[in-house]
Structures are given as structure tokens and as C-alpha cells.
Write a protein that holds these residues in place. Structure first.
Motif, PDB file in Angstrom:
ATOM      1  N   ALA A   2      -7.069   1.534  -0.267  1.00 35.83           N
ATOM      2  CA  ALA A   2      -6.527   2.822   0.160  1.00 35.83           C
ATOM      3  C   ALA A   2      -6.766   3.075   1.645  1.00 35.83           C
ATOM      4  N   LYS A   3      -7.593   2.257   2.271  1.00 40.33           N
ATOM      5  CA  LYS A   3      -7.897   2.420   3.690  1.00 40.33           C
ATOM      6  C   LYS A   3      -7.469   1.169   4.456  1.00 40.33           C
ATOM      7  N   PRO A   4      -7.022   1.315   5.694  1.00 44.94           N
ATOM      8  CA  PRO A   4      -6.609   0.154   6.500  1.00 44.94           C
ATOM      9  C   PRO A   4      -7.751  -0.843   6.663  1.00 44.94           C
ATOM     10  N   VAL A   5      -7.366  -2.100   6.857  1.00 45.98           N
ATOM     11  CA  VAL A   5      -8.347  -3.159   7.012  1.00 45.98           C
ATOM     12  C   VAL A   5      -7.871  -4.124   8.085  1.00 45.98           C
ATOM     13  N   THR A   6      -8.791  -4.790   8.733  1.00 49.32           N
ATOM     14  CA  THR A   6      -8.458  -5.834   9.698  1.00 49.32           C
ATOM     15  C   THR A   6      -8.796  -7.191   9.108  1.00 49.32           C
ATOM     16  N   PRO A   7      -8.189  -8.263   9.616  1.00 45.91           N
ATOM     17  CA  PRO A   7      -8.568  -9.592   9.125  1.00 45.91           C
ATOM     18  C   PRO A   7     -10.069  -9.850   9.249  1.00 45.91           C
ATOM     19  N   GLN A   8     -10.662  -9.416  10.349  1.00 46.39           N
ATOM     20  CA  GLN A   8     -12.093  -9.659  10.527  1.00 46.39           C
ATOM     21  C   GLN A   8     -12.906  -8.930   9.471  1.00 46.39           C
ATOM     22  N   ASP A  10       3.882  -3.982   5.965  1.00 51.20           N
ATOM     23  CA  ASP A  10       3.275  -2.678   6.214  1.00 51.20           C
ATOM     24  C   ASP A  10       4.239  -1.727   6.906  1.00 51.20           C
ATOM     25  N   LYS A  11       5.217  -2.303   7.629  1.00 46.97           N
ATOM     26  CA  LYS A  11       6.209  -1.486   8.336  1.00 46.97           C
ATOM     27  C   LYS A  11       7.480  -1.300   7.510  1.00 46.97           C
ATOM     28  N   ALA A  12       7.633  -2.065   6.444  1.00 48.25           N
ATOM     29  CA  ALA A  12       8.828  -1.981   5.597  1.00 48.25           C
ATOM     30  C   ALA A  12       8.592  -1.006   4.458  1.00 48.25           C
ATOM     31  N   ILE A  13       8.137   0.171   4.802  1.00 52.70           N
ATOM     32  CA  ILE A  13       7.786   1.210   3.831  1.00 52.70           C
ATOM     33  C   ILE A  13       8.446   2.511   4.278  1.00 52.70           C
ATOM     34  N   GLY A  14       8.991   3.245   3.335  1.00 51.25           N
ATOM     35  CA  GLY A  14       9.636   4.515   3.672  1.00 51.25           C
ATOM     36  C   GLY A  14      11.017   4.610   3.081  1.00 51.25           C
ATOM     37  N   LYS A  15      11.761   5.632   3.488  1.00 49.54           N
ATOM     38  CA  LYS A  15      13.046   5.931   2.880  1.00 49.54           C
ATOM     39  C   LYS A  15      14.092   4.854   3.073  1.00 49.54           C
ATOM     40  N   ALA A  16      13.953   4.014   4.100  1.00 53.74           N
ATOM     41  CA  ALA A  16      14.967   2.992   4.386  1.00 53.74           C
ATOM     42  C   ALA A  16      14.713   1.680   3.656  1.00 53.74           C
ATOM     43  N   PHE A  17      13.636   1.609   2.861  1.00 55.70           N
ATOM     44  CA  PHE A  17      13.238   0.332   2.270  1.00 55.70           C
ATOM     45  C   PHE A  17      13.043   0.455   0.754  1.00 55.70           C
ATOM     46  N   PRO A  18      13.133  -0.680   0.043  1.00 60.38           N
ATOM     47  CA  PRO A  18      12.829  -0.656  -1.390  1.00 60.38           C
ATOM     48  C   PRO A  18      11.416  -0.154  -1.644  1.00 60.38           C
ATOM     49  N   GLN A  19      11.230   0.508  -2.767  1.00 64.17           N
ATOM     50  CA  GLN A  19       9.954   1.075  -3.148  1.00 64.17           C
ATOM     51  C   GLN A  19       9.385   0.284  -4.317  1.00 64.17           C
ATOM     52  N   GLY A  20       8.078   0.069  -4.299  1.00 65.36           N
ATOM     53  CA  GLY A  20       7.439  -0.619  -5.404  1.00 65.36           C
ATOM     54  C   GLY A  20       7.168   0.313  -6.565  1.00 65.36           C
ATOM     55  N   TYR A  21       7.241  -0.255  -7.782  1.00 70.91           N
ATOM     56  CA  TYR A  21       7.014   0.543  -8.981  1.00 70.91           C
ATOM     57  C   TYR A  21       5.981  -0.131  -9.879  1.00 70.91           C
ATOM     58  N   GLY A  22       5.290   0.704 -10.654  1.00 71.50           N
ATOM     59  CA  GLY A  22       4.312   0.209 -11.610  1.00 71.50           C
ATOM     60  C   GLY A  22       4.460   0.912 -12.943  1.00 71.50           C
ATOM     61  N   THR A  57       1.864   3.663  -4.999  1.00 73.75           N
ATOM     62  CA  THR A  57       1.402   3.982  -3.652  1.00 73.75           C
ATOM     63  C   THR A  57       1.095   2.678  -2.930  1.00 73.75           C
ATOM     64  N   PRO A  58       1.762   2.396  -1.802  1.00 74.14           N
ATOM     65  CA  PRO A  58       1.505   1.120  -1.115  1.00 74.14           C
ATOM     66  C   PRO A  58       0.054   1.006  -0.670  1.00 74.14           C
ATOM     67  N   SER A  59      -0.400  -0.215  -0.506  1.00 68.80           N
ATOM     68  CA  SER A  59      -1.722  -0.419   0.069  1.00 68.80           C
ATOM     69  C   SER A  59      -1.705   0.026   1.521  1.00 68.80           C
ATOM     70  N   ALA A  60      -2.870   0.330   2.054  1.00 66.23           N
ATOM     71  CA  ALA A  60      -2.974   0.679   3.469  1.00 66.23           C
ATOM     72  C   ALA A  60      -2.702  -0.560   4.322  1.00 66.23           C
ATOM     73  N   GLY A 103      -2.750  -3.792   6.602  1.00 70.11           N
ATOM     74  CA  GLY A 103      -3.611  -4.934   6.883  1.00 70.11           C
ATOM     75  C   GLY A 103      -3.999  -5.789   5.701  1.00 70.11           C
ATOM     76  N   TRP A 104      -3.757  -5.319   4.457  1.00 63.85           N
ATOM     77  CA  TRP A 104      -4.293  -6.041   3.319  1.00 63.85           C
ATOM     78  C   TRP A 104      -3.530  -7.317   2.984  1.00 63.85           C
ATOM     79  N   LEU A 105      -2.298  -7.425   3.411  1.00 62.59           N
ATOM     80  CA  LEU A 105      -1.531  -8.642   3.104  1.00 62.59           C
ATOM     81  C   LEU A 105      -1.699  -9.694   4.188  1.00 62.59           C
ATOM     82  N   TYR A 106      -1.491  -9.351   5.429  1.00 61.86           N
ATOM     83  CA  TYR A 106      -1.691 -10.217   6.591  1.00 61.86           C
ATOM     84  C   TYR A 106      -1.140 -11.622   6.327  1.00 61.86           C
ATOM     85  N   ALA A 107      -1.850 -12.660   6.737  1.00 65.80           N
ATOM     86  CA  ALA A 107      -1.340 -14.036   6.658  1.00 65.80           C
ATOM     87  C   ALA A 107      -1.229 -14.546   5.227  1.00 65.80           C
TER      88      ALA A 107
END
Length: 463
Positions: free
Chosen positions: A145-151, A212-224, A235-238, A240-244
Motif C-alpha cells: 500500500a506504500k511506495p517502494v524503491t528497488p533498494q 505504475d503510470k498506466a493507472i486511471g480513467k484512460a487505462f484498463p482496471q484490474g479486478y478481483g 486497488t493497485p499497488s503503490a 515501485g513494486w513491479l519494477y524489473a
């Protein structure tokens, strides 16, 4: 984004013909996809098909999001772990330039990682490093739920004791790909996505976005979905969590452009493609078929190169069939049900139709049927058998063939299955013999030529 191996390959028929989809095949895909979405409640799917080395089909179905009611094949879906092959490609390109080696230890680039002086870059990319996976769950855990960095990912998960000694086991590890991405950025002196845009996506005219930038009204939404409850937006992850390990979003059609490059060995040097598709062996010599960012294997005579992906509310499948010059991309905006795998397997059955039979196979089919009829009626012409086959068909064998097969009557169908192959100087063909209440398999080895003498004719029950 934990790996979900979709059992697509085991369901595939034999090789594809190099042609566009027929109207009937397109209609079959439409029926398959709409049926799968309807059965499972998955809101939407985006499909692309490569046949004969070119994209022949791209279509979207269903509802991409609460804000987008109409399906659009140009919309980018989160492809998650399918991104790993792009991270691996970046490493291979840097190796081509002499800026790193796959056999370098990661301590040379990123300090402080447990076992970093023994883990190689190759082991990161092949999931044999021993680094603990930071996202094995099929749900978002609290920290996401919170942003993360690779480090920060490295500090929390890559400094724990190793799960095993490097190179001794295979265990899927998103953590290893985070480290690999950090190495790319350190060596290339630019962000990983910028490197990929410059070296891969722009040359292939692929629109690739940071998920992380492909989120919002112009993009497909994930469902569960919770058990069999209502389908709900996730609710998308914050950031940085996907990264490489899985940071990319793109359309099915754009991902198919990458598949075409793989089939044609363009964009990357041919030896980079080969390196990516070569299974990495463990210390004991075994392998599960995973190379560098992709799984490899074969089923029903067709080789495949495959990877699936899971992001928050998204599942994806990408399978390439090198010998068939074909590929299938399935992207969905849910992370429940078997719809993604079901669609991928079903499209494969439609697209990978058996190649048109050669004149020799057609003649051999008639010959095999004639000799099978001789076996079931007890009139076998031994002149059509080799010395070894005549030895095999002793009186007891002939009597059993006649008694067991003759009682079945005339078969309702007699057809070749799979590819014609050469083995031991003979031509091997397999036939399926169908009766109203059962099916049999005939394994035949014959001398070359449509009516060559038989070395083997073995009949056995079939499913």
C-alpha cells in the motif's frame, strides 16, 4: 505477480499452417473468449495471434474498466512477469557491448546482498540464485500500500539468509529480477525502462508504459473477487513494486510484435535469443526448462517459449511456437479464475491446426489402413514386412491381432496424428483408429516411400 504456470502446452495440437485466420477460425475465437468471460465473470480480455510469422489477429472483448465501457485492442494491459524477458534482454545487450558478463557475481555491482560474491547474474535471470522471493502471494500484502524503491526491496528481502546455495535449486524469485534491473541501470547509466525504450521498444514500434503510470480513467482496471462473491475493482499497488520483475504495460498487439521479432531473430542478435531460450542447468545437471526470463519446452511435437504474468487485478499469458512461426497473447483484467489459461489453450487449438498432409503421407495413410485391415482379418501379406517385422508377427501374434481387432468390426475413422518423423532409417507415423466405443493407436515404422515395407505395426488402446 507470483508465477502462475498455465498448462497450455499440454493441450496443443500439431503444427500450424502459415496463413491468415479464416472467418470460421475468427468466429471460433470470438465464441471461445466471450464464453470464457461469461462463465468466469472476468470483465475483459485482449487477444493477439501470430501465424506464419506475422500478426493476423488482434481483438479486445468485454469491459476494460468502470470508466471505459468499450473494448479496444490498443489499450495497454499490465503484463507483469512477462516483463522479465525484457529485463533479461537488456542484460544480454549490455553483455554484447562488453559492459558486463552473465557470469559476473552480483557483488561486483550491488553491495551487501547475501551471497553476492557467489551469485551470478545468470542465476538471477534463471531463478537459481537462492534469493528469497518478495511476492509469493496471490494478493497485495500490507506493505504494497506504500511506495517502494528497488533498494528497499533489496534491503528487506535480499539480505536474508539464502533459501539454498546458488545454482543448486530452482525457485521463482522476483527479488532476483529487481537486483538484475538495478545492475542494468548501474551499467547503462540510465533507467531500465529508458534503456528498453531506446534499444527494443522504439525499433519495434511498441508502446510500452510503466505500469505504475498506466493507472486511471484512460487505462484498463484490474479486478478481483473473494471466493464466489461479486467481481470488484482492485486497488493497485503503490509505485515501485513491479519494477524489473514486472513493470510493463502494453497492448496484446504490441507484445505480439516482440514475439514476431523472436520468431524472426530480429532486434536482438540471434545468439541473444538463443541464450534466452537455452534452459539453465542446476549443479546436478537437471533443468526445468527455464532459460533467461522464459520457459521452454515442447508438446505434441511443437516447441514453445512461454511466460505468464500476474499483477494486482491482471493475468497474462504469452506463448511463442518457434517451429510453427506462431504466437498467442492473452491479457485479462482480473486475477481470479482460469479464463486466461483457458482462452490461451483454446486459441492454440484453433490456430495451431495440423499442416496439410503431403502426398506421401496421404498415400501412406491408405497403405497403413490396408495393412491394418489385413491384420484384423487374418490376411497379412508378409511380403510387405521387413525381416524383423516378420519375426515379430509369429502365429500367436497374428491370432491375437485377428481375434481382438476382428471382433471390433470396421473402424469409423482412421487418421494420422502428429508429425511424420525419421528414426533408425525408417519413417515413423502414428495413426488413431476410432470405433464407436473406443479408440486405438497404431505406431508404424516403414521403409522410405509411401508403400515401403513395415518394420513395426503395433496397436494399443488410446484415450
Amino acid at each position: 505477480m507470483i508465477l502462475r504456470l498455465l498448462a497450455v502446452a499440454a493441450l496443443l495440437p500439431a503444427p500450424a499452417i502459415a496463413q491468415s485466420l479464416t472467418p470460421a477460425e475468427t468466429a471460433q475465437i470470438d465464441t471461445l473468449v466471450t464464453g470464457a468471460l461469461g462463465d468466469t465473470g472476468v470483465p475483459s480480455a485482449s487477444i493477439a495471434v501470430v501465424r506464419g510469422g506475422r500478426i493476423v489477429f488482434a481483438k479486445a472483448y468485454g469491459k476494460p474498466s468502470e470508466a471505459i465501457a468499450t473494448a479496444d485492442p490498443k489499450l495497454p494491459y499490465q503484463i507483469a512477469s512477462i516483463s522479465k524477458q525484457f529485463t533479461a534482454a537488456a542484460v544480454l545487450l549490455l553483455e554484447d557491448e562488453g559492459k558486463l558478463s552473465l557470469d559476473d557475481t552480483i557483488a561486483k555491482y550491488i553491495p551487501g546482498i547475501t551471497g553476492g560474491d557467489r551469485i551470478t547474474i545468470r542465476q538471477l535471470l534463471s531463478h537459481t540464485s537462492g534469493l528469497q522471493d518478495y511476492w509469493p502471494q496471490d494478493y497485495s500484502f500490507a506493505a504494497m500500500a506504500k511506495p517502494v524503491t528497488p533498494q528497499q526491496i533489496v534491503d528487506r528481502w535480499a539480505k536474508k539468509p539464502l533459501d539454498f546455495q546458488p545454482g543448486t535449486q530452482w525457485q521463482y524469485s522476483n527479488t532476483g529480477y529487481v537486483v538484475a534491473g538495478m545492475i542494468v541501470e548501474k551499467v547503462a547509466h540510465q533507467p531500465l525502462l529508458s534503456f528498453l525504450q531506446q534499444r527494443i521498444f522504439k525499433p519495434l514500434d511498441i508502446r510500452a508504459l510503466d505500469q505504475d503510470k498506466a493507472i486511471g480513467k484512460a487505462f484498463p482496471q484490474g479486478y478481483g473477487r473473494f471466493a464466489l462473491g461479486p467481481v470488484r475493482p482492485e486497488t493497485p499497488s503503490a509505485d515501485g513494486w513491479l519494477y524489473a520483475a514486472g513493470e510493463l504495460s502494453m497492448s496484446a498487439q504490441d507484445l505480439a510484435k516482440w514475439d514476431v521479432a523472436r520468431l524472426n531473430r530480429t532486434t536482438l542478435p540471434a545468439d541473444d535469443w538463443a541464450a534466452q531460450e537455452t534452459p539453465v542447468k542446476l549443479a546436478d545437471g537437471s533443468s526445468n526448462g527455464y532459460g533467461l526470463g522464459v520457459f521452454t519446452g515442447s508438446a505434441n511435437g511443437s516447441r514453445y517459449v512461454e511466460h505468464s504474468g500476474e499483477a494486482v487485478g491482471f493475468l497474462s499469458e504469452n506463448t511463442v511456437y518457434p517451429d510453427d512461426k506462431a504466437a498467442i497473447v492473452v491479457l485479462t483484467n482480473s486475477w481470479f479464475s482460469d479464463a486466461t489459461g483457458r482462452i490461451a489453450a483454446g486459441v492454440a487449438k484453433i490456430v495451431l491446426q495440423p499442416a496439410a498432409a503431403s502426398a506421401e503421407d496421404t498415400a501412406a495413410l491408405a497403405h497403413a489402413r490396408a495393412v491394418y485391415d489385413q491384420l484384423r482379418t487374418g490376411t497379412l501379406d508378409r511380403k510387405g514386412l521387413t525381416e524383423d517385422a516378420n519375426y515379430y508377427f509369429k502365429p500367436v501374434a497374428l491370432a491375437d491381432y485377428r481375434a481382438s481387432l476382428g471382433a471390433l468390426g470396421d473402424p469409423t475413422a482412421f487418421a494420422q496424428t502428429g508429425k511424420t518423423r525419421l528414426r533408425g532409417g525408417f519413417v515413423n507415423r502414428t495413426y488413431r483408429i476410432t470405433y464407436p466405443d473406443r479408440a486405438l493407436s497404431l505406431s508404424a515404422y516403414a521403409e522410405p516411400g509411401a508403400t515401403g515395407r513395415y518394420e513395426q505395426l503395433l496397436v494399443a488402446p488410446a484415450q
